[in-house]
Design a protein around this motif. Structure first.
Motif, PDB file in Angstrom:
ATOM      1  N   LEU A  12      12.759 -25.396 -51.947  1.00 33.32           N
ATOM      2  CA  LEU A  12      12.202 -24.290 -51.173  1.00 33.32           C
ATOM      3  C   LEU A  12      11.594 -23.230 -52.077  1.00 33.32           C
ATOM      4  N   GLY A  70      11.180 -30.000 -47.854  1.00 28.54           N
ATOM      5  CA  GLY A  70      11.206 -28.548 -47.929  1.00 28.54           C
ATOM      6  C   GLY A  70       9.963 -28.044 -47.225  1.00 28.54           C
ATOM      7  N   THR A  72       8.360 -26.226 -36.732  1.00 29.36           N
ATOM      8  CA  THR A  72       7.907 -24.879 -37.070  1.00 29.36           C
ATOM      9  C   THR A  72       7.836 -23.997 -35.826  1.00 29.36           C
ATOM     10  N   ASP A 118       8.040 -18.812 -43.388  1.00 30.73           N
ATOM     11  CA  ASP A 118       9.303 -19.400 -42.954  1.00 30.73           C
ATOM     12  C   ASP A 118       9.625 -20.549 -43.906  1.00 30.73           C
ATOM     13  N   LEU A 119      10.877 -20.645 -44.323  1.00 35.60           N
ATOM     14  CA  LEU A 119      11.294 -21.694 -45.262  1.00 35.60           C
ATOM     15  C   LEU A 119      12.548 -22.375 -44.742  1.00 35.60           C
ATOM     16  N   PHE A 120      12.558 -23.703 -44.730  1.00 39.58           N
ATOM     17  CA  PHE A 120      13.754 -24.429 -44.303  1.00 39.58           C
ATOM     18  C   PHE A 120      13.665 -25.874 -44.787  1.00 39.58           C
ATOM     19  N   GLU A 121      14.801 -26.555 -44.788  1.00 45.60           N
ATOM     20  CA  GLU A 121      14.873 -27.951 -45.205  1.00 45.60           C
ATOM     21  C   GLU A 121      15.096 -28.857 -43.995  1.00 45.60           C
TER      22      GLU A 121
END
Length: 413
Positions: free
Chosen positions: A64, A106, A127, A169-172
């Motif tokens: 990320l 990521g 998203t 926005d950041l996520f796995e």
């Protein structure tokens, strides 16, 4: 695990220019949708993709962090373009990025391009749109279906513009064999229903699905550019001839379409294996003219307008107006306060004050108006305490009447 991918971008049936850009490689999938109309959204999206494609190598553990860093570098690069050419002020782009490390994705996201996960026959949107209509959906004021025809459906709230430096926005997302990742511009997801996308994603190879998603979007009436990336997660390595794909504005596609000829089809195959071509839309237009956009919602989609000449003068006038309004409000408040009276103590004597019984830091809102000869020491404890706390009066005559009452009760011995 490995990615088997396909990427297609088409200018669509209406627009003269493709402002979408996309990239698909063994480690990276990304779609950027340029906004801003005449201020070169195609340049913004292609600039962002050229910066983001440097991620296409095996990532380290901080997946990320790498995505966030690449998004920020893309934003910085757009800022450099605007600084070099002020005419580009207002250009911006969405960005949806999926970086794969063999076991997980990521994801970084800003704007209204979307990423989906098709797993086990079910499609899930990964998203969350940064749009005005999405905020209405989140508040329960409209439905997803109503958002497709909302008059402000094109208004996005966050994008890469080199000015605001918004955080993505950041996520796995953990990956499983058989997963299918779908990333697209709003030319596709803004037209196709969830069920229709799931139906198409449940069939064929990534190449076939990407073709069908673009074709279905245009047949459903999309008036925007359409970019679709489809990638399968597999335990089998792809063939050696599966090279990275760069599509849309980033691939330097033709910007204008002469009438009378077909739009250049980007499809690499269809049901029967032919190359798809989309017929021109306008009919009664002079030969040799160019396809013109209708009233273009892109022009009001996100990007701020070029302030043009004398912007500093407009800001100065606005500041002057605001200061004038503030001065009028303060003057009116002060005038009102000087028509108020109350009774309190001043140096041990009952005194009529003009103003209001309050203080601001460094500022008194009242002052002694009439100091009487009534002394607090000659009043009862109860009366003296009441005077110390302050006694409101309707007007000056009412204040004087209060003083007379205390004068009559004071001890004169």
């Amino acid at each position: 695990m490995y990615l088997h991918y396909s990427a297609i971008s088409d200018v669509g049936r209406v627009r003269r220019e493709n402002q979408d850009s996309g990239y698909a490689g063994p480690w990276l999938l990304t779609v950027c949708d340029g906004v801003g109309g005449a201020v070169r959204g195609d340049l913004a999206s292609s600039t962002a993709v050229q910066a983001l494609r440097k991620l296409d190598q095996e990532p380290d553990d901080d997946i990320l962090g790498q995505v966030a860093g690449a998004v920020h570098r893309a934003d910085d690069r757009i800022a450099e373009l605007v600084e070099e050419d002020p005419a580009l002020n207002g250009t911006s782009t969405t960005a949806t990025v999926a970086l794969f490390d063999g076991t997980r994705f990521g994801v970084g996201h800003i704007g209204d391009s979307r990423a989906y996960l098709y797993r086990g026959g079910e499609l899930r949107q990964l998203t969350h749109d940064h749009t005005f209509v999405q905020s209405l959906i989140d508040e329960g004021r409209i439905t997803e279906e109503q958002s497709r025809t909302h008059p402000h459906r094109n208004l996005i709230l966050k994008a890469l513009d080199g000015i605001r430096h918004e955080e993505p926005d950041l996520f796995e997302v953990p990956a499983e064999p058989g997963d299918r990742i779908f990333i697209c511009s709003d030319g596709a997801c803004g037209t196709l229903s969830h069920d229709r996308m799931a139906e198409i994603l449940g069939t064929g190879t990534p190449d076939f699905a990407a073709v069908e998603l673009v074709r279905a979007s245009l047949e459903a009436g999309s008036t925007d550019n359409v970019t679709c990336i489809v990638a399968d997660v597999s335990e089998e390595a792809p063939s050696e001839d599966l090279a990275p794909l760069l599509v849309g504005a980033a691939a330097d596609l033709p910007r204008r379409l002469p009438l009378g000829g077909a739009v250049g089809g980007l499809f690499r195959g269809h049901r029967s294996g032919d190359t798809g071509e989309i017929p021109p839309v306008p009919d009664d237009v002079p030969e040799g003219a160019y396809v013109a956009d209708p009233i273009d919602p892109e022009a009001a989609r996100y990007a701020p307008r070029d302030p043009g000449r004398f912007s500093w003068l407009r800001r100065l006038l606005l500041a002057a107006v605001l200061l004038g309004v503030a001065w009028i409000v303060l003057a009116a408040g002060w005038s009102w306060s000087q028509q108020q009276f109350y009774v309190a103590e001043d140096d041990g004597k009952v005194t009529i004050y003009r103003g209001i019984d309050a203080r601001l830091p460094g500022l008194s809102l009242s002052h002694p108006y009439e100091v009487t000869d009534v002394e607090l020491d000659r009043l009862s404890d109860i009366d003296a305490e009441a005077v110390r706390e302050g006694i409101e009066a309707d007007d000056l005559e009412d204040a004087r009447l209060t003083v007379d009452n205390y004068a009559a009760r004071q001890d004169v011995s």
